[in-house]
Write a protein that holds these residues in place. Structure first.
Motif, PDB file in Angstrom:
ATOM      1  N   HIS A  24       0.913  -1.147   0.212  1.00 43.78           N
ATOM      2  CA  HIS A  24       0.008  -0.087   0.022  1.00 43.78           C
ATOM      3  C   HIS A  24       0.800   1.196  -0.027  1.00 43.78           C
ATOM      4  O   HIS A  24       0.618   2.204  -1.042  1.00 43.78           O
ATOM      5  CB  HIS A  24      -0.974  -0.123   1.323  1.00 43.78           C
ATOM      6  N   TYR A  25       1.838   1.344   0.877  1.00 44.74           N
ATOM      7  CA  TYR A  25       2.676   2.428   0.955  1.00 44.74           C
ATOM      8  C   TYR A  25       3.475   2.971  -0.069  1.00 44.74           C
ATOM      9  O   TYR A  25       3.667   3.876  -0.574  1.00 44.74           O
ATOM     10  CB  TYR A  25       3.295   2.511   2.333  1.00 44.74           C
ATOM     11  N   ILE A  26       4.144   1.781  -0.599  1.00 44.20           N
ATOM     12  CA  ILE A  26       5.294   1.859  -1.778  1.00 44.20           C
ATOM     13  C   ILE A  26       4.409   2.570  -2.883  1.00 44.20           C
ATOM     14  O   ILE A  26       5.011   3.329  -3.707  1.00 44.20           O
ATOM     15  CB  ILE A  26       5.799   0.532  -2.122  1.00 44.20           C
ATOM     16  N   SER A  27       2.979   2.111  -3.039  1.00 44.06           N
ATOM     17  CA  SER A  27       2.302   2.539  -4.197  1.00 44.06           C
ATOM     18  C   SER A  27       1.942   3.812  -4.064  1.00 44.06           C
ATOM     19  O   SER A  27       1.561   4.511  -5.168  1.00 44.06           O
ATOM     20  CB  SER A  27       1.199   1.482  -4.576  1.00 44.06           C
TER      21      SER A  27
ATOM     22  N   PRO B   6       5.355  -2.951  -6.422  1.00 46.84           N
ATOM     23  CA  PRO B   6       4.532  -2.422  -5.273  1.00 46.84           C
ATOM     24  C   PRO B   6       4.540  -3.747  -4.062  1.00 46.84           C
ATOM     25  O   PRO B   6       3.736  -4.393  -3.992  1.00 46.84           O
ATOM     26  CB  PRO B   6       3.062  -2.353  -5.752  1.00 46.84           C
ATOM     27  N   GLY B   7       5.412  -3.423  -3.307  1.00 49.65           N
ATOM     28  CA  GLY B   7       5.720  -4.282  -1.972  1.00 49.65           C
ATOM     29  C   GLY B   7       6.893  -4.460  -1.517  1.00 49.65           C
ATOM     30  O   GLY B   7       7.956  -4.006  -2.382  1.00 49.65           O
ATOM     31  N   THR B   8       7.059  -5.081  -0.469  1.00 48.51           N
ATOM     32  CA  THR B   8       8.359  -5.037   0.129  1.00 48.51           C
ATOM     33  C   THR B   8       9.017  -6.611   0.405  1.00 48.51           C
ATOM     34  O   THR B   8       7.967  -7.323   0.855  1.00 48.51           O
ATOM     35  CB  THR B   8       8.602  -4.205   1.646  1.00 48.51           C
ATOM     36  N   LEU B   9      10.115  -6.791   0.416  1.00 47.63           N
ATOM     37  CA  LEU B   9      10.546  -7.960   0.974  1.00 47.63           C
ATOM     38  C   LEU B   9      10.919  -7.963   2.271  1.00 47.63           C
ATOM     39  O   LEU B   9      11.939  -7.232   2.639  1.00 47.63           O
ATOM     40  CB  LEU B   9      12.019  -8.676  -0.004  1.00 47.63           C
TER      41      LEU B   9
END
Length: 236
Positions: free
Chosen positions: A116-119, A137-140
Motif C-alpha cells: 500500500h505505502y510503496i504505491s 509494489p511491495g517489500t521483501l
C-alpha cells in the motif's frame, strides 16, 4: 535524522558513552555510579551526571535511577553513534572505508502494508527521481539473525537517500531513508535494491524491508524460511 542527533552531543558526551558501552551496557542494563564515571572521565560528579542526562535526552542511553546509582543501557541510537566514531578511527589507522554492512536473515511474509505505502504517489514519485526506478509494489521482509540485529545499528553510519514526508487531504505520511543494498541467495544476487527505513514503522529492529524494481521473491526464487544476505552500502 541521525546527523541531527550526532550534532547534539560533543566529544565529552561521546567519551561517557564509550565508558557506558565498555561497562557492558551494549548487552543490557549495567549499574553505574556518577562517582565511578567521574573518575574515568576526570570530571566532577555533577559533570558526569550531566553527561549521562544529555545522553538520555538525545536517546543514546536509557536510564533507571535508583538510590545508590543508576542502571544504564545503550540504545540503538547510542550504538550507531559509536559505530560512526569507530568508522572514523578505521579510516585514520587502517585506511579503510567501512562502507558496507552485511546482514543475514530469514525471509518472512509481511502484513501487506508495504504494498500500500510503496504505491502511494507521494512516495513513488520520489523513488523514481531519487532511486532511479519505480519499485515493485511491495517489500521483501527479512527477519534478521541475532548477530545482524546488533550489526544493524551500523547502517545509520552510512550515507542514505532521504525520502521526504508528505501529506494529502486526509493525513500526513512520514519520511524515510533508503540505503542501497544487494540481496544474495543461493549464488544469485539482486544488485538493484534498497532497504527502506521509515521514521515511523510497526516493524522493530529485527526486521528489514527491502524494495526493488522487480519482485525479489520471483527474481531470486525465494520462499518463506530461506536465508539471505543483504549487503547494505553507502551512497557515493
Amino acid at each position: 535524522m541521525s546527523e541531527s542527533v550526532v550534532s547534539a552531543v560533543g566529544h565529552d558526551e561521546l567519551a561517557a558513552l564509550k565508558f557506558v558501552a565498555l561497562a557492558g551496557a551494549r548487552a543490557g542494563p549495567v549499574k553505574i555510579s556518577c562517582s565511578d564515571l567521574a573518575g574515568r572521565l576526570d570530571a566532577s560528579n555533577q559533570t558526569a551526571s550531566r553527561r549521562l542526562q544529555r545522553l538520555e535526552e538525545v536517546g543514546h542511553v536509557d536510564r533507571d535511577v535508583v538510590a545508590d546509582g543508576q542502571w544504564v543501557s545503550l540504545t540503538e541510537s547510542g550504538e550507531a553513534a559509536l559505530h560512526r566514531e569507530y568508522s572514523h578511527y578505521r579510516r585514520i589507522f587502517e585506511g579503510t572505508d567501512p562502507s558496507t554492512v552485511e546482514l543475514d536473515g530469514v525471509i518472512t511474509s509481511g502484513m501487506g502494508e508495504g504494498r500500500h505505502y510503496i504505491s502511494l504517489s507521494g512516495y513513488m514519485e520520489q523513488f523514481e527521481e531519487r532511486l532511479g526506478y519505480e519499485p515493485f509494489p511491495g517489500t521483501l521482509n527479512v527477519d534478521l539473525d541475532e548477530e545482524s540485529v546488533r550489526s544493524r545499528s551500523a547502517v545509520s553510519s552510512l550515507s542514505g537517500i532521504p525520502i521526504d514526508g508528505w501529506e494529502d487531504e486526509e493525513r500526513t505520511f512520514g519520511p524515510a531513508t533508503c540505503y542501497a543494498a544487494t540481496v544474495e541467495y543461493g549464488g544469485d544476487a539482486a544488485e538493484t535494491a534498497h532497504i527502506i527505513v521509515p521514521e515511523r514503522t510497526h516493524h522493530d529492529e529485527t526486521q528489514l524491508e527491502v524494495i526493488a524494481p522487480v519482485r525479489l521473491r520471483d527474481a531470486l526464487g525465494l520462499e518463506d524460511g530461506d536465508v539471505v544476505t543483504v549487503s547494505v552500502e553507502a551512497v557515493r
